[in-house]
Design an enzyme around this catalytic site. Structure first.
Site, PDB file in Angstrom:
ATOM      1  N   GLY A 259      98.582  82.138 -11.075  1.00 57.33           N
ATOM      2  CA  GLY A 259      98.508  81.388 -12.326  1.00 57.33           C
ATOM      3  C   GLY A 259      97.614  80.164 -12.267  1.00 57.33           C
TER       4      GLY A 259
ATOM      5  N   LYS B 197     106.185  88.223 -16.859  1.00 61.58           N
ATOM      6  CA  LYS B 197     106.976  86.996 -16.652  1.00 61.58           C
ATOM      7  C   LYS B 197     107.838  86.724 -17.882  1.00 61.58           C
ATOM      8  CE  LYS B 197     103.368  85.331 -13.647  1.00 61.58           C
ATOM      9  NZ  LYS B 197     102.953  84.250 -12.784  1.00 61.58           N
TER      10      LYS B 197
ATOM     11  N   ASN C 261     102.729  91.873 -14.643  1.00 52.44           N
ATOM     12  CA  ASN C 261     103.984  91.112 -14.601  1.00 52.44           C
ATOM     13  C   ASN C 261     103.950  90.164 -15.792  1.00 52.44           C
ATOM     14  OD1 ASN C 261     106.170  89.500 -14.066  1.00 52.44           O
ATOM     15  ND2 ASN C 261     105.239  88.455 -12.308  1.00 52.44           N
TER      16      ASN C 261
ATOM     17  N   SER D  67      95.776  85.508  -9.799  1.00 52.24           N
ATOM     18  CA  SER D  67      94.608  85.313 -10.661  1.00 52.24           C
ATOM     19  C   SER D  67      93.622  86.486 -10.629  1.00 52.24           C
ATOM     20  CB  SER D  67      93.910  83.982 -10.326  1.00 52.24           C
ATOM     21  OG  SER D  67      94.800  82.895 -10.522  1.00 52.24           O
TER      22      SER D  67
ATOM     23  N   HIS E 100     109.680  87.856  -6.213  1.00 51.12           N
ATOM     24  CA  HIS E 100     108.484  87.147  -6.675  1.00 51.12           C
ATOM     25  C   HIS E 100     108.619  85.674  -6.275  1.00 51.12           C
ATOM     26  CE1 HIS E 100     105.513  85.360  -9.342  1.00 51.12           C
ATOM     27  NE2 HIS E 100     104.978  86.554  -9.453  1.00 51.12           N
TER      28      HIS E 100
ATOM     29  N   GLU F 195     100.940  88.012  -2.521  1.00 56.81           N
ATOM     30  CA  GLU F 195     100.540  87.043  -3.542  1.00 56.81           C
ATOM     31  C   GLU F 195     100.543  85.628  -2.955  1.00 56.81           C
ATOM     32  OE1 GLU F 195     101.360  88.692  -7.714  1.00 56.81           O
ATOM     33  OE2 GLU F 195     103.189  87.730  -7.034  1.00 56.81           O
TER      34      GLU F 195
ATOM     35  N   GLU G  39     108.067  83.047  -7.801  1.00 54.89           N
ATOM     36  CA  GLU G  39     108.720  82.192  -8.807  1.00 54.89           C
ATOM     37  C   GLU G  39     110.231  82.320  -8.711  1.00 54.89           C
ATOM     38  OE1 GLU G  39     106.524  83.686 -12.159  1.00 54.89           O
ATOM     39  OE2 GLU G  39     104.719  82.715 -11.390  1.00 54.89           O
TER      40      GLU G  39
HETATM   41  C1  PEP Z   1     101.958  87.152 -10.769  1.00 58.55           C
HETATM   42  O1  PEP Z   1     102.647  86.849 -11.716  1.00 58.55           O
HETATM   43  O2  PEP Z   1     102.467  87.845  -9.900  1.00 58.55           O
HETATM   44  C2  PEP Z   1     100.564  86.722 -10.737  1.00 58.55           C
HETATM   45  C3  PEP Z   1      99.821  87.100  -9.735  1.00 58.55           C
HETATM   46  O3  PEP Z   1     100.126  85.939 -11.758  1.00 58.55           O
HETATM   47  P1  PEP Z   1      98.585  85.609 -12.147  1.00 58.55           P
HETATM   48  O4  PEP Z   1      97.857  86.915 -12.166  1.00 58.55           O
HETATM   49  O5  PEP Z   1      98.669  84.962 -13.508  1.00 58.55           O
HETATM   50  O6  PEP Z   1      98.054  84.695 -11.099  1.00 58.55           O
END
Ligand code: PEP
Length: 249
Positions: free
Chosen positions: A172, A11, A9, A212, A94, A166, A96
């Protein structure tokens, strides 16, 4: 045996020029038939990325879409637009988007329905905040998100959906859920899928972990019985993504 699905992803990163460069850097390193590899990229990067990945097995996904067919929705992108371009997957709901752009379980459900109706494969995201985890309501919360997100979706269509678990506190932040924590919730998700669609369908559906994921922790996470790959943010923008894709090497 479920095939792993490992999706990046991006972003809001990578201009179209940078997107092409990143594809050049990564494509040979992550091109494999052993797992489904997907690059989910910003709308403006879709054309350059589709072009750059031609001839590979890497699929392209969008990070969002709107649920209406077409019309007066300034700034939005429809499922039909994505489909016609050659996009295969779309991330829906997501955290976000839920946090910053007002997505609700209801709009998420409308988007999942429209994506499926249009021939796109949704990656439906769910996950709890740190406060919810500390209150002990993670499982209840995620069960509700899954039930609402899949409301009205048939068993046949549900098989085309990938669930991405998630935990928001792990996105992040560099703070990964332990493999046991991730497995516990992914197993609970499979349980709710079983209740909704029966064991056979639930066993076929893929559940990713995201938060992460990196080249070092992917192997342990992806070895868990109910974790069928990952949704990867930060590490999908680096060569390290190849270590995640080849986690078992
Ligand atoms: C994500 O954007 O869905 C995500 C899990 O980000 P990260 O791997 O940076 O934590």
């Amino acid at each position: 045996m479920r095939k792993k699905i490992i999706a990046g992803n991006w972003k809001m990163n990578q201009t179209p020029k940078q997107a092409k460069e990143l594809c050049t850097l990564l494509k040979d390193k992550v091109n494999t038939k052993e797992a489904d590899v997907v690059f989910c990229v910003p709308f403006v990067d879709l054309y350059p990325v589709l072009e750059a990945l031609q001839g590979t097995d890497i699929a392209v996904g969008a990070e969002n879409m709107y649920f209406a067919e077409s019309g007066a929705y300034t700034g939005e992108i429809s499922a039909a637009m994505l489909k016609e371009m050659g996009v295969k997957y779309v991330i829906i709901g997501h955290s976000e988007r839920r946090e910053y752009f007002g997505e609700t379980d209801e709009t998420v459900n409308q988007k999942v329905k429209k994506a499926l109706e249009s021939g796109l494969l949704p990656i439906l995201c769910c996950g709890e905040t740190l406060a919810q985890r500390e209150t002990g309501i993670t499982i209840e919360w995620v069960r509700i998100q899954i039930k609402c997100g899949l409301f009205g979706i048939s068993a046949e269509d549900a098989k085309k959906v990938t669930i991405a678990y998630e935990p928001i506190w792990a996105i992040g932040t560099g703070k990964t859920a332990t493999s046991a924590q991730a497995q516990e919730v992914c197993a609970a998700i499979r349980q709710v899928l079983t209740e909704l669609y029966g064991k056979d369908v639930a066993e076929e559906m893929r559940i990713q972990y995201g938060g992460s994921v990196n080249g070092k922790n992917a192997a342990e996470l992806f070895a868990m019985p109910d974790i069928d790959g990952g949704l990867v943010g930060g590490a999908s923008l680096k060569e390290e993504f190849a270590d995640i894709v080849h986690y078992n090497k």
